[in-house]
Design an enzyme around this catalytic site. Sequence first.
Site, PDB file in Angstrom:
ATOM      1  N   SER A 224      44.638  36.751  32.645  1.00  0.00           N
ATOM      2  CA  SER A 224      46.000  37.018  33.105  1.00  0.00           C
ATOM      3  C   SER A 224      46.219  36.372  34.458  1.00  0.00           C
ATOM      4  O   SER A 224      45.274  36.097  35.199  1.00  0.00           O
ATOM      5  CB  SER A 224      46.234  38.520  33.235  1.00  0.00           C
ATOM      6  OG  SER A 224      45.524  39.046  34.349  1.00  0.00           O
ATOM      7  N   ASP A 225      47.489  36.134  34.792  1.00  0.00           N
ATOM      8  CA  ASP A 225      47.812  35.872  36.186  1.00  0.00           C
ATOM      9  C   ASP A 225      47.613  37.184  36.944  1.00  0.00           C
ATOM     10  O   ASP A 225      47.509  38.259  36.348  1.00  0.00           O
ATOM     11  CB  ASP A 225      49.242  35.351  36.311  1.00  0.00           C
ATOM     12  CG  ASP A 225      49.462  34.557  37.597  1.00  0.00           C
ATOM     13  OD1 ASP A 225      48.656  34.689  38.539  1.00  0.00           O
ATOM     14  OD2 ASP A 225      50.452  33.799  37.662  1.00  0.00           O
ATOM     15  N   TRP A 226      47.579  37.091  38.267  1.00  0.00           N
ATOM     16  CA  TRP A 226      47.194  38.249  39.086  1.00  0.00           C
ATOM     17  C   TRP A 226      48.250  39.353  38.981  1.00  0.00           C
ATOM     18  O   TRP A 226      49.413  39.155  39.314  1.00  0.00           O
ATOM     19  CB  TRP A 226      46.980  37.794  40.524  1.00  0.00           C
ATOM     20  CG  TRP A 226      45.564  37.406  40.818  1.00  0.00           C
ATOM     21  CD1 TRP A 226      44.842  37.769  41.925  1.00  0.00           C
ATOM     22  CD2 TRP A 226      44.668  36.613  40.020  1.00  0.00           C
ATOM     23  NE1 TRP A 226      43.564  37.250  41.850  1.00  0.00           N
ATOM     24  CE2 TRP A 226      43.430  36.541  40.695  1.00  0.00           C
ATOM     25  CE3 TRP A 226      44.778  35.965  38.798  1.00  0.00           C
ATOM     26  CZ2 TRP A 226      42.325  35.852  40.198  1.00  0.00           C
ATOM     27  CZ3 TRP A 226      43.685  35.265  38.289  1.00  0.00           C
ATOM     28  CH2 TRP A 226      42.483  35.220  38.986  1.00  0.00           C
ATOM     29  N   PHE A 227      47.810  40.484  38.448  1.00  0.00           N
ATOM     30  CA  PHE A 227      48.654  41.645  38.153  1.00  0.00           C
ATOM     31  C   PHE A 227      49.656  41.345  37.039  1.00  0.00           C
ATOM     32  O   PHE A 227      50.662  42.041  36.910  1.00  0.00           O
ATOM     33  CB  PHE A 227      49.387  42.150  39.416  1.00  0.00           C
ATOM     34  CG  PHE A 227      48.457  42.485  40.547  1.00  0.00           C
ATOM     35  CD1 PHE A 227      47.661  43.617  40.502  1.00  0.00           C
ATOM     36  CD2 PHE A 227      48.368  41.659  41.656  1.00  0.00           C
ATOM     37  CE1 PHE A 227      46.798  43.928  41.545  1.00  0.00           C
ATOM     38  CE2 PHE A 227      47.507  41.952  42.700  1.00  0.00           C
ATOM     39  CZ  PHE A 227      46.716  43.086  42.639  1.00  0.00           C
ATOM     40  N   GLY A 228      49.350  40.339  36.222  1.00  0.00           N
ATOM     41  CA  GLY A 228      50.233  39.959  35.128  1.00  0.00           C
ATOM     42  C   GLY A 228      49.807  40.514  33.785  1.00  0.00           C
ATOM     43  O   GLY A 228      50.102  39.916  32.746  1.00  0.00           O
TER      44      GLY A 228
END
Length: 839
Positions: A224-228
Amino acid sequence: MPRLDVEKTIEELSLGEKVALTAGIDFWHTASVPRLNIPTLRMSDGPNGVRGTRFFNGVPAACFPCATALGATWDTELLHEIGQLMGEESIAKGSHIILGPTINTQRSPLGGRGFESFAEDGVLSGLLAGYISKGIQEKGVAATLKHFVCNDQEHQRMAVDSIVTQRALREIYLLPFQLAMRICRTACVMTAYNKVNGTHVSQNKEIITDILRKEWGWDGLVMSDWFGTYSTSDAINAGLDLEMPGKTRWRGTALAHAVSSNEVAEFVMDERVRNVLNLVNFVDGLNIPENAPEKALNRPQDQALLRRAAAESVVLMKNEEDILPLKKEKSILVIGPNSKVAAYCGGGSASLDAYYTVTPFEGVSAQSKGEVKFSQGVYSHKDLPLLGPLLKTADGKTGFSFKVYNEHPSESNRELIEQLHLVSSSGFLMDYVNPKIKSLTYYVDMEGLFTPEEDGVYDFGVTVVGTGQLFIDGELVVDNTKNQRQGSAFFGSATVEEKGSKELKAGQTYKVLFQFGTAPTSDLDTRGVVVFGPGGFRFGASRRVGQEELISNAVKLASEAEQVVVFAGLTSEWETEGYDRDHMDLPPGSDEMISRVLDVNPNAVVVIQSGTPVTMPWANKTKALLHAWFGGNECGNGIADVLYGDVNPSGKLPITFPVRLQDNPSYVNFRSERGRVLYGEDVYVGYRYYEKVDLAPLFPFGHGLSYTTFTRSDLTLTTTPEKPQYEESGEPITATVTVTNTGKVAGAEIVQLWVAPPATEVNRPVRELKGFTKVFLQPGEQKKVEIVVEKKLATSWFDEMREKWASEKGEYEVLVTGTGEGVLKSSFKVEKTRYWLGL
C-alpha cells in the site's frame, strides 16, 4: 542469511507470524521472524534519490533531476545508468527497496506530484521507467512501480473516486505500468491512495489480481501507499500483500480473526506471505545487515553523472538569432528569484537533503571569464525563507539548538530529553524517535541568535503541524496556537503560515526562540488528510522590500548589460506532494520582471525552472528561452553547461505546455467534487487532445531545439508476416532512418516514431508516439538508426465490449520526426482484425 525455502517456511510459520509479515513494523521496515531466519527489510523513498529512513535530520543523498527532467532526456541508456546509481545509493542507505519510479500521468499541469512522473505519454513514461527499474534491480535492489493507478491529483487523494472509462484506463493510465513491466518485472508495485470506479485500489481485485497478476503474469509484492489501506479482509482478498507503514491499522488481531472466521481463506493468507518471502529472497544477495547504518557515497563519478543528466534534461525552447550559446569572455548580469536558490527537487516524498547543491548563479559564475553581476528582480518564495541558516548558536555555529521536552513550556523544572544542533528551520518529525519521549505529545524549544545585515522591518512566519510561537528578545511576534487555518505544507497537514513583524537594527544581535508543540496540541481540523506522527514545523523570516524597487533596479542594470540571463520559476514550495497548484502562473511579480527586462534588453536569455508547465505571457518577446526543470544536485552546473555551449541541448518536452490553463483538456474536471473526479477527456490526454481539436499549444510535446541542425532521410520499414493470433513477440516492425548532423557542432538527435491509425470503429487520436531513439553525432556525421515497435502495440485500442485490445485491419501511417519541421512518412498494413490480452 541463506535463501529461504519459501514453501517450507510457510508451513512452519504460525498464524500470528504470518499476520505480522503482512504489515510494516514502522515507517520503513517490514517484520522479521528470527527463529526462521526471516529478516526485516528496509525501504526508502524514492522517485529522484534515496533519502534513507529519516525525513528529519537525515543522512544526505544524491538528488537526481526530477522525473519530468529525466523524461525530457528521452534517453533510455542514461536512465539505465541512473537506475544503477540509485541502486548503489540504496545499498549505502542500508535499503533493500526503492519506492520508485513514479509513473502516473499528468492529465493536468496543476498536479502537485506531476514533476514525479516522466511524461504525459505512456510509451515515453513506460520505457523510461522500465530502464531505470532495470538499472536499480541489476544492483540487487528492488524497484517499486507506483502509484498503481490513477493517482493523478493530490486534492482529496485518499478519498477521491477516479471515474475513468475502461478504454482510457487501459490506453492511458495502465499503459506505462504495462510497458515498464515488459522491460523490467519490478519486484514491487505500490497501490494508489484513490478509488478507481468506486473501489479503493488497495482493495480492488480487478486491478491488483485480474489485471496485474493474472493478465500480465506478474508475481511480485504489492504494498500500500503510506496509510493507504482501508480494510482488512477486502484488501487481503484483493491481493494487497503488505500494509505500510507500521504499526498496523488493519491487520494484526483483526486479520488473525478474519482468517480464523474464514473471511480470509488460509490459502489466500499464504499467497500474501509467499510474496513477502519471495521479496526477501529477491534482495538476499545484498547482504545488508538489519538496522544497517546509513552512509553517503558522493563519489566523483556520481557527480559527473548527475551533471550530465541535468544538462541533458534542459530543453531549448527558443533561440532566435542564435542568441545562445553565450560568450564566456563577456560580462553577464544574472537576474531573478531562482538565481541564488537551488531549486533542485520538488516537495514531499521526492524531497531529500542533498549532498550539495549548485545554484544557477554559482554555475554561471564558475564558467564565466567576465564580470558576473546579480540583481534579485523579485522574490518568489511562497512562505518566508528559512530563518535557520541565518541564525548562530551561542558558540558561533550556523544554526540553532533544538531542545526536546515531555512537558509544556509553562511547567517548571522541565527535564531536557535531548539537545540537537540544526541548521534547517523546517523539520518533519514523523521519523524522529527518542526512547525517553512518553507519547506523541511533546515540546521543543529552538533557540538561536540573529544579527541582521540591514535596518528595516522584518517579517517572520510560522507553519506547523502542531502549535508554535516565535519570540524575538522575549517578545511574542508570531502566535500559531489558536484559531488555526488549514494550509498546504507537510503533505497538506499543516497550518497556513501565520506572520508577524518587528523592526530590527543592522548589526544588533537578537535572541530568537521558537516554541513548538507536536501535532496532538493542534486544534486544526485534519479530516481528509494524513497527519504523520508528531507533525512538523517551519519558521522563516525576510526583510520587507518593495517589489517595484527590486524590479526597477534589475531593469536598469539589464539596460546596460552586455549579456543578461533571467532565472525564474517554481520551487518545492509551489510543486509538492499534498496539494495541487491553483493556477499555472509563475509566482507574483515574475512575469512583470521578465517582461520589463525584455523591454530594455530583447537579447536577455530566460531560464524557467519548474517540474510542470507554467504560463509565459512574455514568450513572444523573448528570443532565447530554456526550460530547466528541477535539476538535482548539479542543477546550476547543468544549466550553465548549456548556456555556454559546453553541452549542446538535446532535451525534448515530455509534456505539452498550453498557452493557458483553460486550454488543457482536464480543465473542467480536475479536482474532487462530492468525492469523485471525472476523467472526462477520456483518452485525449496531453498532445492527443491538442492535435485532435487542432489547438496550438505554447510548446508541443516533443519540442526541443539544438545548437546544430539535423536531417532525417531514407525511412524504410521491415515487417514480419502476420499470424492468425498475436504471439508474444507482437510481430516486430523495424523502422530504419538515416540521421545526419548538418551543423557545425556535435549534438544528439531524438528520433520519434509516430503511428496514425486509419478510420476505425471508434474515434482515435490523430497519431500516437510508439517509439524513439537518441543518437549522438559529430558535425557532418551520418548514422543509421533503428526503432523497433510491435505491431500489436502500435495499432491497438481497447475494446470495452470485448474487454480486449483490438488491432483493426487497415493501413497505418508511420511518421518520423525530430528536431525541426521535417517529417518522414511510410505505412504498413494490418490484414486482419485481431484481439488480444496480456502484457
